[in-house]
Design a protein around this motif. Structure first.
Motif, PDB file in Angstrom:
ATOM      1  N   PRO A  84      -8.269 -33.752 -79.455  1.00 60.13           N
ATOM      2  CA  PRO A  84      -9.221 -32.681 -79.238  1.00 60.13           C
ATOM      3  C   PRO A  84      -8.541 -31.330 -79.106  1.00 60.13           C
ATOM      4  O   PRO A  84      -7.495 -31.208 -78.482  1.00 60.13           O
ATOM      5  CB  PRO A  84      -9.918 -33.086 -77.935  1.00 60.13           C
ATOM      6  N   ASP A  85      -9.151 -30.332 -79.716  1.00 62.70           N
ATOM      7  CA  ASP A  85      -8.723 -28.936 -79.608  1.00 62.70           C
ATOM      8  C   ASP A  85      -7.401 -28.631 -80.289  1.00 62.70           C
ATOM      9  O   ASP A  85      -6.900 -27.509 -80.193  1.00 62.70           O
ATOM     10  CB  ASP A  85      -8.643 -28.508 -78.132  1.00 62.70           C
ATOM     11  N   ARG A  86      -6.812 -29.586 -80.963  1.00 65.05           N
ATOM     12  CA  ARG A  86      -5.594 -29.276 -81.716  1.00 65.05           C
ATOM     13  C   ARG A  86      -5.944 -28.462 -82.962  1.00 65.05           C
ATOM     14  O   ARG A  86      -6.994 -28.652 -83.555  1.00 65.05           O
ATOM     15  CB  ARG A  86      -4.854 -30.553 -82.122  1.00 65.05           C
ATOM     16  N   GLU A  87      -5.029 -27.603 -83.332  1.00 67.22           N
ATOM     17  CA  GLU A  87      -5.198 -26.758 -84.509  1.00 67.22           C
ATOM     18  C   GLU A  87      -4.629 -27.486 -85.727  1.00 67.22           C
ATOM     19  O   GLU A  87      -3.433 -27.749 -85.799  1.00 67.22           O
ATOM     20  CB  GLU A  87      -4.462 -25.428 -84.281  1.00 67.22           C
ATOM     21  N   GLU A  88      -5.483 -27.846 -86.663  1.00 70.41           N
ATOM     22  CA  GLU A  88      -5.003 -28.599 -87.820  1.00 70.41           C
ATOM     23  C   GLU A  88      -4.327 -27.664 -88.813  1.00 70.41           C
ATOM     24  O   GLU A  88      -4.844 -26.601 -89.160  1.00 70.41           O
ATOM     25  CB  GLU A  88      -6.157 -29.341 -88.509  1.00 70.41           C
ATOM     26  N   VAL A  89      -3.160 -28.050 -89.275  1.00 68.22           N
ATOM     27  CA  VAL A  89      -2.412 -27.269 -90.253  1.00 68.22           C
ATOM     28  C   VAL A  89      -1.977 -28.186 -91.390  1.00 68.22           C
ATOM     29  O   VAL A  89      -1.758 -29.386 -91.202  1.00 68.22           O
ATOM     30  CB  VAL A  89      -1.181 -26.586 -89.622  1.00 68.22           C
ATOM     31  N   GLU A  90      -1.873 -27.619 -92.568  1.00 66.88           N
ATOM     32  CA  GLU A  90      -1.464 -28.409 -93.728  1.00 66.88           C
ATOM     33  C   GLU A  90       0.031 -28.703 -93.695  1.00 66.88           C
ATOM     34  O   GLU A  90       0.478 -29.770 -94.118  1.00 66.88           O
ATOM     35  CB  GLU A  90      -1.813 -27.649 -95.010  1.00 66.88           C
ATOM     36  N   SER A  91       0.818 -27.748 -93.223  1.00 68.98           N
ATOM     37  CA  SER A  91       2.266 -27.937 -93.148  1.00 68.98           C
ATOM     38  C   SER A  91       2.837 -27.008 -92.081  1.00 68.98           C
ATOM     39  O   SER A  91       2.181 -26.059 -91.651  1.00 68.98           O
ATOM     40  CB  SER A  91       2.932 -27.637 -94.500  1.00 68.98           C
ATOM     41  N   ALA A  92       4.058 -27.294 -91.663  1.00 69.69           N
ATOM     42  CA  ALA A  92       4.732 -26.470 -90.657  1.00 69.69           C
ATOM     43  C   ALA A  92       6.234 -26.555 -90.875  1.00 69.69           C
ATOM     44  O   ALA A  92       6.759 -27.552 -91.368  1.00 69.69           O
ATOM     45  CB  ALA A  92       4.373 -26.935 -89.246  1.00 69.69           C
ATOM     46  N   VAL A  93       6.926 -25.486 -90.494  1.00 68.69           N
ATOM     47  CA  VAL A  93       8.386 -25.437 -90.547  1.00 68.69           C
ATOM     48  C   VAL A  93       8.893 -25.183 -89.133  1.00 68.69           C
ATOM     49  O   VAL A  93       8.467 -24.228 -88.474  1.00 68.69           O
ATOM     50  CB  VAL A  93       8.889 -24.334 -91.495  1.00 68.69           C
ATOM     51  N   VAL A  94       9.785 -26.056 -88.663  1.00 69.96           N
ATOM     52  CA  VAL A  94      10.340 -25.953 -87.318  1.00 69.96           C
ATOM     53  C   VAL A  94      11.845 -25.783 -87.431  1.00 69.96           C
ATOM     54  O   VAL A  94      12.509 -26.489 -88.200  1.00 69.96           O
ATOM     55  CB  VAL A  94      10.019 -27.209 -86.484  1.00 69.96           C
ATOM     56  N   ARG A  95      12.386 -24.841 -86.670  1.00 72.38           N
ATOM     57  CA  ARG A  95      13.835 -24.590 -86.633  1.00 72.38           C
ATOM     58  C   ARG A  95      14.339 -24.820 -85.214  1.00 72.38           C
ATOM     59  O   ARG A  95      13.868 -24.193 -84.258  1.00 72.38           O
ATOM     60  CB  ARG A  95      14.124 -23.153 -87.065  1.00 72.38           C
ATOM     61  N   LEU A  96      15.284 -25.747 -85.057  1.00 68.40           N
ATOM     62  CA  LEU A  96      15.891 -26.062 -83.762  1.00 68.40           C
ATOM     63  C   LEU A  96      17.289 -25.459 -83.750  1.00 68.40           C
ATOM     64  O   LEU A  96      18.096 -25.757 -84.639  1.00 68.40           O
ATOM     65  CB  LEU A  96      15.975 -27.571 -83.573  1.00 68.40           C
ATOM     66  N   ALA A  97      17.593 -24.610 -82.758  1.00 75.19           N
ATOM     67  CA  ALA A  97      18.875 -23.910 -82.775  1.00 75.19           C
ATOM     68  C   ALA A  97      19.481 -23.841 -81.381  1.00 75.19           C
ATOM     69  O   ALA A  97      18.784 -23.642 -80.387  1.00 75.19           O
ATOM     70  CB  ALA A  97      18.692 -22.494 -83.335  1.00 75.19           C
ATOM     71  N   GLY A  98      20.799 -24.000 -81.332  1.00 76.27           N
ATOM     72  CA  GLY A  98      21.524 -23.921 -80.067  1.00 76.27           C
ATOM     73  C   GLY A  98      23.015 -23.952 -80.325  1.00 76.27           C
ATOM     74  O   GLY A  98      23.466 -23.798 -81.466  1.00 76.27           O
ATOM     75  N   ASP A  99      23.793 -24.148 -79.266  1.00 76.29           N
ATOM     76  CA  ASP A  99      25.235 -24.300 -79.415  1.00 76.29           C
ATOM     77  C   ASP A  99      25.555 -25.603 -80.135  1.00 76.29           C
ATOM     78  O   ASP A  99      24.732 -26.532 -80.170  1.00 76.29           O
ATOM     79  CB  ASP A  99      25.906 -24.318 -78.042  1.00 76.29           C
ATOM     80  N   SER A 100      26.765 -25.700 -80.651  1.00 74.63           N
ATOM     81  CA  SER A 100      27.181 -26.926 -81.328  1.00 74.63           C
ATOM     82  C   SER A 100      27.085 -28.132 -80.397  1.00 74.63           C
ATOM     83  O   SER A 100      26.860 -29.251 -80.852  1.00 74.63           O
ATOM     84  CB  SER A 100      28.615 -26.776 -81.844  1.00 74.63           C
ATOM     85  N   GLY A 101      27.242 -27.918 -79.097  1.00 77.67           N
ATOM     86  CA  GLY A 101      27.175 -29.022 -78.148  1.00 77.67           C
ATOM     87  C   GLY A 101      25.795 -29.299 -77.590  1.00 77.67           C
ATOM     88  O   GLY A 101      25.639 -30.161 -76.714  1.00 77.67           O
ATOM     89  N   ASP A 102      24.777 -28.604 -78.094  1.00 78.73           N
ATOM     90  CA  ASP A 102      23.419 -28.777 -77.565  1.00 78.73           C
ATOM     91  C   ASP A 102      22.652 -29.919 -78.228  1.00 78.73           C
ATOM     92  O   ASP A 102      21.509 -30.198 -77.857  1.00 78.73           O
ATOM     93  CB  ASP A 102      22.614 -27.481 -77.728  1.00 78.73           C
ATOM     94  N   GLY A 103      23.253 -30.558 -79.219  1.00 78.65           N
ATOM     95  CA  GLY A 103      22.626 -31.725 -79.835  1.00 78.65           C
ATOM     96  C   GLY A 103      21.471 -31.408 -80.763  1.00 78.65           C
ATOM     97  O   GLY A 103      20.539 -32.209 -80.892  1.00 78.65           O
ATOM     98  N   MET A 104      21.528 -30.279 -81.456  1.00 75.41           N
ATOM     99  CA  MET A 104      20.418 -29.912 -82.336  1.00 75.41           C
ATOM    100  C   MET A 104      20.317 -30.811 -83.564  1.00 75.41           C
ATOM    101  O   MET A 104      19.215 -31.073 -84.056  1.00 75.41           O
ATOM    102  CB  MET A 104      20.552 -28.444 -82.774  1.00 75.41           C
TER     103      MET A 104
END
Length: 341
Positions: free
Chosen positions: A13-33
């Motif tokens: 309920p109440d979620r916004e439906e989208v056809e596609s999405a792009v997610v970028r995860l970023a951090g230090d080399s030791g952050d386990g991205m």
């Protein structure tokens, strides 16, 4: 992000439906991205979405923690339509420290969402990243939807009962963040929990702590209402033909292509390399392909690897070497020799 409709997916309920999405995860080399991105990719594939990924490693060797040179990122483009690339600009940016925000912000769409760990946004890290003041508070991010949370502290609170050291506890913060992102896109956690049990089978307390962090991040996102009116996104499954599928990395595809090309050319391939991220994966893959006329040689350094590949070519084989940014610089003289002769 292409909006289709709202409030239409059953049980969401109440979620916004989208056809596609792009997610970028970023951090230090030791952050386990890279690990975080890999698990999000698995959960997304199991949800039935088509997808493409782009792991982005720092070019420098052992860049100082907290600097822009040491930022490691993972990008995934997924959706209910055919996905051909890892995407250009992204809809969601996870920034585990100021350097990650500094490096990656230019790729975030206007009105895109930022999830930032305020526990890493310290004066010392501001200086390392080149910020004169706190970007989370100076109004420079007003064009975006900002979710600023002390993920470091929230993670430590969630794993307190497992008796970990502070260092071990903070290593769980990528899983806390993953849990939050799982809720944002309606991903299931079971596959990641199973993977953690397998990975830490000899240290069950670490498996339990990481799973606790994953669940805590999910629960926090579900109950905290961090953005007024935001109830998460829903990405319907893609129309994918039934069959058996496998994930293929760029390194694996390169290894297969090299082996296939040498087979067609009727040449033995001698692959000479020195381990360095991300080129090491090509060496690992080819080392298991001896049945296809592939010989691999792990050299003592980058220069030796390049020279060995040149020698193999002189002897009539297909000499191949691999590396990344700083390794290519070390190979420069040998590459010049190969070109001139």
């Amino acid at each position: 992000m292409n909006l289709i409709d709202k409030n239409v997916l059953l049980n969401q309920p109440d979620r916004e439906e989208v056809e596609s999405a792009v997610v970028r995860l970023a951090g230090d080399s030791g952050d386990g991205m890279q690990l975080t991105g890999g698990q999000f990719t698995l959960a997304t594939a199991l949800a039935g979405n088509d997808l493409a990924t782009f792991p982005d490693f720092p070019a420098e060797i052992r860049a100082p923690a907290g600097t822009t040179f040491g930022v490691s990122s993972f990008q995934i483009n997924f959706g209910s339509r055919a996905i051909k690339t890892s995407g250009d600009s992204f809809d969601v940016l996870v920034a585990m420290n100021p350097a990650a925000l500094k490096v990656e912000l230019k790729g975030l769409k206007t009105s895109g969402m930022i999830l930032a760990d305020t526990g890493s946004f310290t004066d010392r890290n501001f200086r390392k990243a080149g910020y004169e003041r706190n970007p989370l508070e100076d109004g420079s991010l007003n064009a975006y939807r900002l979710v600023a949370l002390d993920i470091s502290q929230l993670t430590m609170d969630s794993v307190k009962e497992y008796g970990l050291t502070n260092k071990e506890a903070l290593r769980c913060k990528n899983l806390w963040t993953l849990g939050f992102v799982y809720w944002m896109f309606g991903r299931k956690r079971q596959a990641t929990s199973d993977w953690l049990h397998a990975k830490f089978s000899k240290r069950p307390e670490l498996a339990s702590a990481n799973i606790a962090a994953l669940n805590a991040g999910h629960a926090f996102a579900e109950t905290a209402e961090v953005l007024d009116g935001f109830q998460g996104f829903a990405v319907p499954p893609a129309a994918i033909s039934p069959g058996q599928y496998r994930a293929v990395t760029g390194a694996e595809a390169m290894a297969w292509g090299l082996a296939a090309g040498c087979q067609l050319a009727e040449l033995e391939m001698i692959f000479c390399s020195y381990p360095i991220t991300p080129a090491s994966s090509v060496l690992h893959t080819l080392s298991n392909m001896t049945a296809f006329g592939v010989t691999t040689f792990q050299a003592e350094d980058e220069i030796a690897a390049a020279c060995a590949a040149i020698g193999a070519s002189y002897a009539g084989g297909m000499g191949v070497t691999s590396s990344s940014g700083p390794g290519i610089a070390l190979k420069g003289e040998a590459i010049g020799l190969a070109i001139s002769t």
